[in-house]
Design an enzyme around this catalytic site. Sequence first.
Site, PDB file in Angstrom:
ATOM      1  N   ASP A 431      33.525 -37.941   5.872  1.00 31.65           N
ATOM      2  CA  ASP A 431      32.173 -37.986   6.418  1.00 31.65           C
ATOM      3  C   ASP A 431      31.560 -39.369   6.244  1.00 31.65           C
ATOM      4  O   ASP A 431      31.763 -40.043   5.240  1.00 31.65           O
ATOM      5  CB  ASP A 431      31.317 -36.939   5.697  1.00 31.65           C
ATOM      6  CG  ASP A 431      29.882 -36.916   6.171  1.00 31.65           C
ATOM      7  OD1 ASP A 431      29.669 -36.577   7.344  1.00 31.65           O
ATOM      8  OD2 ASP A 431      28.992 -37.243   5.371  1.00 31.65           O
ATOM      9  N   GLU A 484      35.134 -40.135  10.407  1.00 35.54           N
ATOM     10  CA  GLU A 484      33.912 -40.115  11.207  1.00 35.54           C
ATOM     11  C   GLU A 484      33.295 -41.505  11.069  1.00 35.54           C
ATOM     12  O   GLU A 484      32.518 -41.759  10.155  1.00 35.54           O
ATOM     13  CB  GLU A 484      32.936 -39.043  10.726  1.00 35.54           C
ATOM     14  CG  GLU A 484      31.694 -38.957  11.613  1.00 35.54           C
ATOM     15  CD  GLU A 484      30.452 -38.441  10.892  1.00 35.54           C
ATOM     16  OE1 GLU A 484      29.464 -38.149  11.579  1.00 35.54           O
ATOM     17  OE2 GLU A 484      30.461 -38.353   9.660  1.00 35.54           O
TER      18      GLU A 484
END
Length: 754
Positions: A431, A484
């Site tokens: 993330d 990401e």
Amino acid sequence: MIETIQADWIKSEAINLENCCNDNPLKILGPHFYEEQWVIRVWVPEADEVKVNFKDKTYKAESINHKWLFEAILPENPNSNYEINISRGGITHTQHDPWSYREEWMGEVDRHLFAEGNHHHIWEKMGAHLIEDKNQKGVMFCIWAPNAKSISIIGDINSWDGRHNPMQKRLGGIWELFMPMMKEGDKYKYEIRTQQGHIYEKADPYGFLHEVRPQNGSIVSKLKNFNWSDSSWISNRDSSSQINKPISVYEMHLGSWLHESTDNKYLDDNGEPRDPVPAADLKPGTRLLTYPELTKKLIPYVKERGFTHIELMPISEHPFDGSWGYQVTGWYAPTSRFGTPNEFREFVNKCHEEGIGVILDWVPGHFPKDKHGLAFFDGCHLYEHGDSRIGEHKEWGTLIFNYSRNEVRNFLVANLVYWFEEFHIDGIRVDAVASMLYRDYLRPDGEWIPNENGGNENIEAVKFLQQANHVLFQHFPGALSIAEESTTWPMVTKPTDMGGLGFNLKWNMGWMHDMLDYFEIDPWFRQFHQNSVTFSITYNYTENFMLALSHDEVVHGKSHLLHKMPGDDWKKYANTRALLTYMWTHPGKKTIFMGMEFGQRQEWNVWDDLQWELLEFEPHRGIRNLIDDLNKLYKNEPALWKNDFDPYGFQWIDCNDKSNSVISFMRRESDTNEWLVIVANFTPNTHGSYKIGVPVEGFYKEIFNSDGSRYGGSNKGNMGGKDTINYNIHDYQNALELALPPLSVSIFKHQSEK
């Protein structure tokens, strides 16, 4: 008789024990040889009487120099082969002596590797471990806190009183204590006294299980006690690169996929009802599903849809549901909201039995400030940077790991290995990588510190990500490591030995934003934005991209996918089907968020479950059917996935028909004559005889049409396929004259025989 100077020293040490200021309790407690005799000293706060049992004899322990310090004289070296009998408040019990265990748990090699940042299995030493040593059963505790003045184990075992069980400080800032009276299921924390005298109660950073929120204690849990049956899956996974296979991912949040009525109790293996974990105040009378219930309901659902993988939003323990799991406090523990670690292992095991891989969201970029967590762990900035200009995300209210510290990197890298080794997961999605790479991420001028070269790159974070990916693929060559990363940072998916970050997939955030922007436009005006739908191909082969329509795009007022689309309901459904079909035919692996597979209408709400009632309506069943068939087609047609990262696998036929908002292209498999022709019509206009060039004459079977009646469309199409005509167009001498349904994507395959 012990000399006066010795008595004064003992009294001083006892006072330090009472005040929780002793970092070396073994110096005074346990077996000691003094003046030609063996002495047992035990520390038992609030005890009325203490005796020592040794070789079938009982020796009375006298209180010496302090009311809670007791001493017994034995005729020979007892080692650890004795017990203490404690009477307190009229209750008597017998236990082994915590300070009879004097050997170091974490040896020199372990300490050296940890200090280097290279102990990839550090969880086997740190934390709470159920062990049997010298015929004693108990729990060994081990924690890193170099700046602490003293640390005690607190829990139900000692009424959460830090005066009872002080830990022993070892070299390298390691603290240890063997607790022979503790067992599996016991709750505990570390009570840490800082050099300034402040006291913090901390959950175990390496704990394998924690209490259900809002409680935040750690729980003693066995580690290696699960019988896996997925050896063939793991062997097959690690035998070849997974990115050269079809990957279609169902991203989901376990706590908001489906809820259950609190009236329907979950029964454990013993038939006993488990206390329900409430879903949220917004929907009273509902509870979260357990890992076993998710095993029975979620896995068949995902298999029926045809997805290859499930991606779980963070399941590491976290205190606040509203963080979606991205503010982690228990890095080594699956959240107890849904059950036990072994129940989660069974979930993964069953996924593998059904041919489904498991990807976890992993959050090494930041951590919350909760008092029981990593923040200011031992009274100093241990895990985080001390300077908020590099150690804090003020907009998020979280802290940033100090990646320059070896032990901190070790904590994170070993955590990555832990999830693959102990839970057999198949991949991670890291993330917020951009927030790690840039020192000025979401920071105005003056609130960030340049690196040693004067730039904004976070060099320490780059090295950490490279180390993490290198170690991951060293141990698990078939793993997926997905970034990401929302900027144009170069070489994200290039190997670390080439200077890359070492991921093997990257979310294509540019494609996602362009496509959503494009589809939100009224179809009549899309002719002026053709570049949005074609631009991604210009950079598609710079990285190994995954196309993702994620949870971030269906919250905070952005609307769910269906309601991003313009027009009436018919157009919304048709646009949604067209976007999803275009996504499945565009180069790159696939990820969609739960609810998109049937046209969820409401924004995702972490406190609620999905709108399953919508499946009572045909258009929503149609979108679900579309996803089912797209996944089946995708896996059966190598042209759609085999050359995702090779320019050979894609070729435009025509991307310039702006006035009609039509594009056409081919997807090709390597070293074969297999290819697919894809034609997309992004307006509500129907074209009755639209011509495109194709490389080979013959019959082209229409193998997919997003406007089919099975999907809720108008069922306009090409009657199963078309023969080519002799017509020169798009630099080809053969052409297909096609009917293009409104707001649709059609797929054709050349047939050697009609």
